[in-house]
Design a protein around this motif. Structure first.
Motif, short mmCIF file in Angstrom:
data_model
loop_
_atom_site.label_atom_id
_atom_site.label_comp_id
_atom_site.label_asym_id
_atom_site.label_seq_id
_atom_site.Cartn_x
_atom_site.Cartn_y
_atom_site.Cartn_z
N UNK A 290 0.83 -1.20 0.00
CA UNK A 290 0.00 0.00 0.00
C UNK A 290 0.86 1.26 0.00
N UNK A 291 1.91 1.27 0.81
CA UNK A 291 2.76 2.46 0.90
C UNK A 291 3.49 2.72 -0.41
N UNK A 292 4.06 1.67 -1.01
CA UNK A 292 4.81 1.85 -2.25
C UNK A 292 3.89 2.25 -3.39
N UNK A 293 2.70 1.65 -3.44
CA UNK A 293 1.74 2.01 -4.48
C UNK A 293 1.32 3.47 -4.38
N UNK A 294 1.07 3.92 -3.15
CA UNK A 294 0.68 5.33 -2.95
C UNK A 294 1.81 6.28 -3.37
N UNK A 295 3.05 5.91 -3.04
CA UNK A 295 4.18 6.76 -3.41
C UNK A 295 4.29 6.90 -4.93
N UNK A 296 4.15 5.79 -5.64
CA UNK A 296 4.26 5.81 -7.10
C UNK A 296 3.16 6.67 -7.71
N UNK A 297 1.92 6.46 -7.29
CA UNK A 297 0.80 7.22 -7.84
C UNK A 297 0.95 8.71 -7.54
N UNK A 298 1.34 9.04 -6.32
CA UNK A 298 1.51 10.45 -5.94
C UNK A 298 2.64 11.09 -6.73
N UNK A 299 3.76 10.38 -6.90
CA UNK A 299 4.89 10.93 -7.65
C UNK A 299 4.53 11.12 -9.12
N UNK A 300 3.79 10.16 -9.69
CA UNK A 300 3.36 10.27 -11.09
C UNK A 300 2.45 11.48 -11.29
N UNK A 301 1.51 11.66 -10.36
CA UNK A 301 0.61 12.79 -10.45
C UNK A 301 1.36 14.12 -10.29
N UNK A 302 2.35 14.12 -9.42
CA UNK A 302 3.14 15.33 -9.20
C UNK A 302 3.86 15.75 -10.49
N UNK A 303 4.43 14.78 -11.20
CA UNK A 303 5.12 15.09 -12.45
C UNK A 303 4.14 15.54 -13.53
#
Length: 332
Positions: A290-303
């Motif tokens: 859950x933590x790694x998935x959230x980090x990836x999605x958040x970072x992708x949205x940030x970019x």
């Protein structure tokens, strides 16, 4: 004044909670004289009475009332600390198993397990692959695996289904392929040689269904059993393929041309587990996923918020991950 021990506070709270020394001693499996002596010792250390005798019972003195709250905080803090240590200890030399649907081991399970192994290096992870989401569900339901990862919802009331992330499917073409100005319409792929990796997997099934809805069929010239096996074939110029974004970024770094498709194809990833299963390994792996998935999605949205398209945003996030990993290795 000598230091107060946590056990003395536990004894004090037990006398208070049970309304007297006799019942508290029974609950603590102590003799009444031993418990009475422990309370008197605590009172001597604090230089005050903690209990007042009223009739045949005991009530808290003003000092005892003041001690109850802080004593409970100390005892609970110790319990939380012991629980945390136990969780880590029990993961050493332990094992956790996860079933994954077709094509999900390379992405996203591989990076998730990488993070899990870095955090719990002594834990063995067993991975079972299944050709269908129903097969994954059966492995979890039967107890053969602790967790399951699927690319779609299933019908199984016996399992919890937790949405953990989304995957974008993109087009990966050989080096030198002309790049379209925007997302490539699926109907424009009629007659384009395609490489199918794990054709029975959800990603290929969904794209072929979307192409059929637009009156075209995928011109599959090569089929391979594993999705990741398509990348060398694409790089060799055999044909194009569909991959999830993170795998496509790896292919792009080696020269492949990666483009979005229209309409966009997004798979929803779900984690399956048996209700009530909160064992140490299951909880730890679930938390990491859950933590790694959230980090990836958040970072992708940030970019993307910075103005990058989907593929460029994925490449930027992948570069950030590599840089962070290199920094950790250098510091080790």
């Amino acid at each position: 004044m000598s230091s107060i021990e946590v056990r003395q506070l536990e004894y004090f709270l037990a006398v208070h909670d049970h309304g007297g020394v006799t019942r508290a001693a029974k609950a603590l499996h102590l003799s009444q004289p031993s418990l009475s002596q422990a309370i008197r010792s605590l009172e001597r250390q604090l230089r005050t009475d903690l209990f007042l005798r009223v009739g045949r019972g005991l009530v808290l003195s003003p000092a005892g009332q003041a001690l109850v709250g802080p004593a409970r905080q100390v005892v609970r803090s110790l319990e939380r600390a012991q629980a945390a240590v136990t969780r880590v200890r029990e993961l050493h030399a332990g094992q956790v198993s996860i079933a994954a649907g077709a094509g999900l081991v390379a992405d996203p399970l591989a990076p998730w397990l990488g993070r899990f192994r870095r955090k719990y290096p002594d834990t063995v992870v067993r991975v079972e692959e299944s050709e269908s989401d129903d097969g994954v569900a059966e492995l979890v339901r039967s107890g053969d695996c602790d967790l399951g990862l699927t690319a779609g919802s299933i019908v199984c009331d016996e399992l919890e289904q937790l949405l953990v992330s989304e995957q974008h499917v993109v087009l990966v073409a050989p080096p030198g392929t002309p790049r379209a100005a925007g997302p490539v319409p699926l109907e424009h792929l009629a007659g384009v040689p395609m490489i199918a990796g794990d054709r029975r997997g959800q990603a290929w099934t969904d794209v072929e269904r979307a192409m059929a809805a637009r009156g075209v069929a995928a011109d599959v010239v090569v089929e391979v059993a594993r999705t990741a096996s398509t990348i060398p074939l694409v790089l060799a110029g055999v044909g194009s393929t569909f991959l999830t974004l993170r795998l496509a970024i790896e292919a792009q770094a080696r020269g492949a041309v990666v483009q979005e498709i229209a309409p966009a194809q997004v798979r929803r990833l779900r984690l399956l587990r048996r209700p009530g299963d909160r064992s140490v390994g299951v909880s730890a792996l679930s938390d990491v996923i859950h933590a790694d998935a959230r980090r990836w999605v958040a970072a992708l949205q940030e970019e993307q918020d910075r103005g990058l398209g989907l593929v460029a945003a994925g490449a930027a996030v992948d570069a950030r991950i590599r840089d962070a990993r290199a920094a950790r290795s250098a510091a080790a």
